[in-house]
Design a protein around this motif. Structure first.
Motif, short mmCIF file in Angstrom:
data_model
loop_
_atom_site.label_atom_id
_atom_site.label_comp_id
_atom_site.label_asym_id
_atom_site.label_seq_id
_atom_site.Cartn_x
_atom_site.Cartn_y
_atom_site.Cartn_z
N LEU A 180 -16.42 8.02 -5.02
CA LEU A 180 -16.64 6.59 -4.33
C LEU A 180 -16.10 7.56 -3.15
N LEU A 181 -15.58 8.09 -2.51
CA LEU A 181 -15.18 8.02 -1.31
C LEU A 181 -16.72 8.41 -0.48
N HIS A 182 -16.88 9.98 -1.70
CA HIS A 182 -18.41 10.13 -0.54
C HIS A 182 -19.50 8.89 -0.60
N GLU A 183 -19.40 8.28 -1.40
CA GLU A 183 -20.57 7.21 -1.92
C GLU A 183 -20.17 6.15 -0.05
N ALA A 184 -19.16 5.77 -0.55
CA ALA A 184 -18.18 4.77 0.66
C ALA A 184 -18.58 5.59 2.42
N GLY A 185 -18.81 6.70 2.35
CA GLY A 185 -19.16 7.66 4.16
C GLY A 185 -17.82 7.76 4.57
N VAL A 186 -16.78 8.31 3.20
CA VAL A 186 -15.60 8.68 4.23
C VAL A 186 -15.10 10.29 3.99
N SER A 187 -14.87 10.60 5.04
CA SER A 187 -15.09 12.17 5.33
C SER A 187 -13.40 12.74 4.93
N GLU A 189 0.71 10.13 6.58
CA GLU A 189 0.23 9.24 5.90
C GLU A 189 0.00 9.20 4.42
N VAL A 190 1.25 8.63 4.14
CA VAL A 190 0.08 8.87 2.69
C VAL A 190 -0.15 7.85 1.41
N VAL A 191 -1.04 7.67 1.13
CA VAL A 191 -1.77 7.05 0.42
C VAL A 191 -2.79 6.92 -0.81
N HIS A 192 -2.37 5.82 -1.53
CA HIS A 192 -2.89 6.22 -3.26
C HIS A 192 -4.10 5.40 -2.90
N HIS A 193 -5.25 6.26 -3.76
CA HIS A 193 -6.49 6.04 -3.80
C HIS A 193 -6.43 3.83 -4.09
N THR A 194 -6.21 3.73 -5.04
CA THR A 194 -6.07 2.10 -5.50
C THR A 194 -5.65 1.83 -4.10
N GLN A 195 -5.31 1.84 -2.77
CA GLN A 195 -4.59 1.25 -1.42
C GLN A 195 -6.22 1.66 -0.70
N LEU A 196 -7.21 2.96 -1.16
CA LEU A 196 -7.79 3.32 0.63
C LEU A 196 -9.11 2.93 -0.55
N LEU A 197 -9.69 2.04 -1.64
CA LEU A 197 -10.22 1.80 -2.04
C LEU A 197 -10.57 0.65 -2.43
N LYS A 224 -17.48 -1.69 2.27
CA LYS A 224 -18.29 -0.17 2.45
C LYS A 224 -18.71 0.23 0.30
N LEU A 225 -17.30 -0.41 0.18
CA LEU A 225 -18.51 -0.90 -1.87
C LEU A 225 -18.04 -1.94 -1.72
N THR A 226 -19.10 -2.16 -2.61
CA THR A 226 -19.38 -3.52 -3.10
C THR A 226 -20.03 -3.59 -5.13
N PRO A 227 -18.78 -3.40 -6.05
CA PRO A 227 -18.78 -3.78 -6.73
C PRO A 227 -19.26 -4.89 -7.47
N VAL A 228 -20.47 -5.16 -8.31
CA VAL A 228 -21.38 -6.17 -8.56
C VAL A 228 -21.13 -6.14 -9.94
N VAL A 259 -13.43 2.29 -13.37
CA VAL A 259 -13.49 0.53 -13.37
C VAL A 259 -14.67 0.50 -12.31
N LEU A 260 -14.07 0.81 -10.93
CA LEU A 260 -14.76 0.12 -9.46
C LEU A 260 -16.07 1.50 -9.40
N LEU A 261 -15.85 2.33 -10.02
CA LEU A 261 -17.30 3.47 -9.93
C LEU A 261 -17.95 2.69 -11.16
N ARG A 262 -18.19 2.00 -11.93
CA ARG A 262 -19.10 1.89 -13.04
C ARG A 262 -19.80 0.45 -12.41
N SER A 263 -18.76 -0.14 -11.75
CA SER A 263 -19.63 -1.27 -11.16
C SER A 263 -20.13 -1.49 -9.77
N VAL A 264 -19.77 -0.58 -9.21
CA VAL A 264 -20.09 -0.23 -8.24
C VAL A 264 -21.55 0.73 -8.55
#
Length: 699
Positions: free
Chosen positions: A484-491, A557-565, A573-577, A690-695
């Protein structure tokens, strides 16, 4: 002054002098016990924030009002206790002169109206609380009673006193109206006027009733003065101080949770390179080794049992009750106090105090221990007890401090946890997996995962964590997040083999030495790599890196992956459909939700992907999966398995997908679903999956 007034005045003065003298002695006793605790200098900073928080939680009742009806009733009772104390003072004037009232404000109609309303709602409030106590009394409540282990007579006594004092207050006003000496119009005192219509015009009855009110009030004061451990009464005074001195007054929602304190000795963090076990304090081995704030915690406990009602261990038949643990420590502290306060001369110390001084803090029935080892090791450090405590007792800190001594000095802990600790020391991960397999999760991905050192510029370090690198189910989450980070273009980049365990399981089990060894190694690695931002898929790593590494010089600065996603979804940058069929329920990880207040981001993601049905216990009251506090590596031999209890709750929603946000929860909930034979109908997956499958359905 008539004969009746002379008698009532003398009796009121006599009982008051006795009560005040005993109360002063009791307060001095409590202060002397609290001062036996170790220094805790951090409790005195930021007095403005502390004062604001204390007023918010007491006057605003913010923590109690989470319990709706109970909170509202308690607020009215609290206000009645504080404000109507003035009317107890007024009774001293009325025993002398039935025509008298409070000087200056006694004749104000608005004062009359305010006290009338407070009296009415206070009486209704205490009757509600009595009904709740009776309905939930041990042996009568359906399910587990939160009052189990509480000293019930004390609760009933306090409630009776409040009812009696409030009734006396209305009777006094009624007699004043009946004798024609009422101070307020009907609109300001309707109940008093109504009583005046039916009561006799007797000045003697007025003064006698005022005396009864004083006697009841002073009997209450004498009783609590003779019972300094009567927290159900003393919390009315101690709570203000306990809340003021809470650990992090600026923390959102105000709970006493936060990063675990480092090991302290003499009020300073323990330096392991220079520490001497013969001189320095390693954890807590005796009750006087708790800080003074810990002893204040024990003194303040109201025995309300809200911590107990939320504890996953207690709810599944374990011997741990946070309330009973605190009460045991409180009773032990006050029983041992005469021995401690006597200094080196114990010749005049009574036999009970001498016997109490010989009890080990941790020990089974044969040892006469204050806290049973099964109690100590049942804790998952989920923080539900601290979250729900209305007076901000910090149960988790006290439990971990006792664990520290048991692990570091006594080497006494569940045997299976020893394997985990050896793996941490020797392999840098709790599973003992080879370090050169940390990057195996990257195999088979359609893109190259960048490593620190191979790329010079990246925004986020992706902290994979031990579970995410080695545990098969957690690897799915790791790959999903990276994709998901790769698809969203996150470095982003990973440390790969340069990463080691964050140290969370070592610290929660009580091995501060191993924690610091691992943490210092990681801090050095991260600082050398110039890391500023970290995204972590494990809430335990997320909590440790963000909240506890600053104690060792690691500021990130630490974030959980759900916060960033969630941010990537909201920014487009990510669109669940593709929606998830069968509905979703979400399990809040303790160290993501309750400990760090991250409730909304995972739900925002899931709501984009399907219909979310909440479990009855969710968000800040979420029920633990059973893996925290290093319990992931300890067998659950007593009572019902915690993960089974949680899975049954999840299955009751009818959702076909149970979403999690933690690799430990993934394992525990997954095992529970399999154990219930529901694996064919219900799937357990991480929010990222869940998000990856939808995206990916979009493509």
């Amino acid at each position: 002054m008539g004969t009746v007034q002379i008698v009532t005045t003398v009796l009121a003065a006599a009982i008051t002098l006795v009560a005040v003298a005993l109360a002063v002695r009791a307060v001095r006793t409590m202060l002397s016990v609290i001062r036996l605790g170790q220094p805790d200098p951090e409790r005195f900073g930021d007095k403005g924030t502390r004062t604001k928080r204390m007023l918010t939680e007491t006057v605003g009742h913010t923590r109690m009002l989470k319990w709706s009806v109970v909170g509202a009733a308690h607020w009215f009772v609290m206000v009645a206790f504080v404000v109507l104390s003035l009317l107890v003072l007024e009774a001293y004037f009325e025993v002398v002169d039935p025509h008298a009232g409070l000087p200056l404000i006694g004749g104000w109609a608005l004062f009359g109206l305010a006290t009338e309303l407070i009296g009415v709602f206070g009486l209704l409030g205490i009757l509600v609380l009595i009904a709740i106590r009776l309905r939930n009394r041990p042996g009568k409540a359906r399910g587990l009673s939160r009052f189990t282990g509480s000293t019930m007579w004390q609760g009933y006594f306090v409630e009776f006193v409040i009812v009696a004092v409030l009734i006396c207050g209305f009777l006094i006003r009624g007699f004043k109206e009946a004798t024609g000496h009422g101070e307020w119009p009907v609109w300001a005192a309707p109940v008093s006027h109504a009583l005046g219509e039916v009561l006799p015009a007797s000045e003697a009855a007025l003064s006698i009733t005022a005396l009864v009110k004083i006697i009841i009030s002073m009997t209450w004061l004498i009783t609590i003065a003779l019972n300094v451990t009567m927290g159900v009464a003393w919390h009315r005074f101690a709570a203000f101080f306990n809340i003021f001195f809470k650990r992090e007054p600026a923390r959102p929602a105000g709970s006493g949770l936060g990063p675990l304190r480092p090991m302290m000795s003499g009020g300073k963090p323990l330096d392991f390179e220079e520490a001497d076990p013969e001189k320095d304090q390693f954890g807590v081995a005796a009750v006087e080794q708790f800080t003074w704030k810990g002893l204040l915690d024990f003194t303040t406990c109201t025995e309300c049992g809200r911590c107990q009602s939320q504890c996953p261990a207690w709810n599944t038949g374990k011997p741990l009750s946070p309330k009973l643990l605190v009460l045991s420590l409180r009773d032990h502290a006050y029983a041992k106090a005469p021995y401690l306060l006597a200094g080196d001369d114990h010749s005049n110390v009574d036999a009970l105090a001498l016997a109490e001084s010989q009890r080990p803090l941790i020990g089974g029935p044969d040892d006469g221990g204050v806290i049973d080892p099964d109690v100590l090791w049942s804790c998952t450090t989920c923080g539900a007890c601290v979250e729900q405590c209305p007076v901000d007792i910090e149960h988790v800190d006290h439990i971990v401090d006792m664990r520290r001594y048991q692990v570091l000095i006594e080497s006494s802990f569940p045997s299976e946890a020893g394997v985990m600790l050896r793996n941490l020391e020797n392999k840098g991960n709790p599973w003992g997996a080879p370090q050169n397999t940390r990057e195996d999760w990257t195999k088979g991905l359609a893109f190259e995962v960048p490593r620190v050192g191979e790329v010079d510029d990246f925004e986020y370090l992706f902290w994979v964590g031990c579970a995410g690198a080695f545990e098969d189910r957690a690897k799915k989450t790791t790959r999903a997040v990276a994709t998901l980070l790769h698809e969203a273009g996150v470095s982003f980049a990973i440390l790969g083999e340069g990463e080691t365990c964050s140290g969370d399981p070592a610290r929660r089990i009580g091995n501060e030495f191993v924690f610091q060894m691992l943490a210092q190694q990681n801090v050095e690695t991260l600082n050398e790599a110039g890391v500023k931002k970290i995204v972590a898929s494990c809430p335990h790593c997320f909590n440790t890196l963000g909240n506890e590494y600053p104690q060792l010089g690691g500021q990130y600065e630490v974030v959980h992956h759900t916060q960033l996603l969630a941010h990537l979804v909201s920014s487009g940058k990510l669109t669940p459909v593709q929606p998830v069929d069968g509905g979703i329920t979400y399990h809040d990880p303790c160290y993501l939700g309750r400990h760090n207040r991250v409730f909304t981001p995972p739900r925002e993601i899931l709501q984009q992907a399907g219909t979310v049905t909440e479990m009855p216990r969710n968000s800040e009251r979420s029920f633990c999966c059973g893996a925290g506090g290093a319990r992931m590596w300890m067998e659950e031999r007593i009572g019902k398995r915690i993960n089974v209890e949680r899975v049954e709750e999840a299955l009751s929603t009818g959702a076909k997908t149970i979403a999690v946000g933690c690799p430990f929860c993934y394992t525990m909930i997954g095992d529970g679903v399999t154990g219930k034979g529901a694996a064919d109908e219900v799937e357990v997956v991480d929010v990222a999956t869940v998000l990856l499958r939808s995206v990916q359905q979009q493509g």
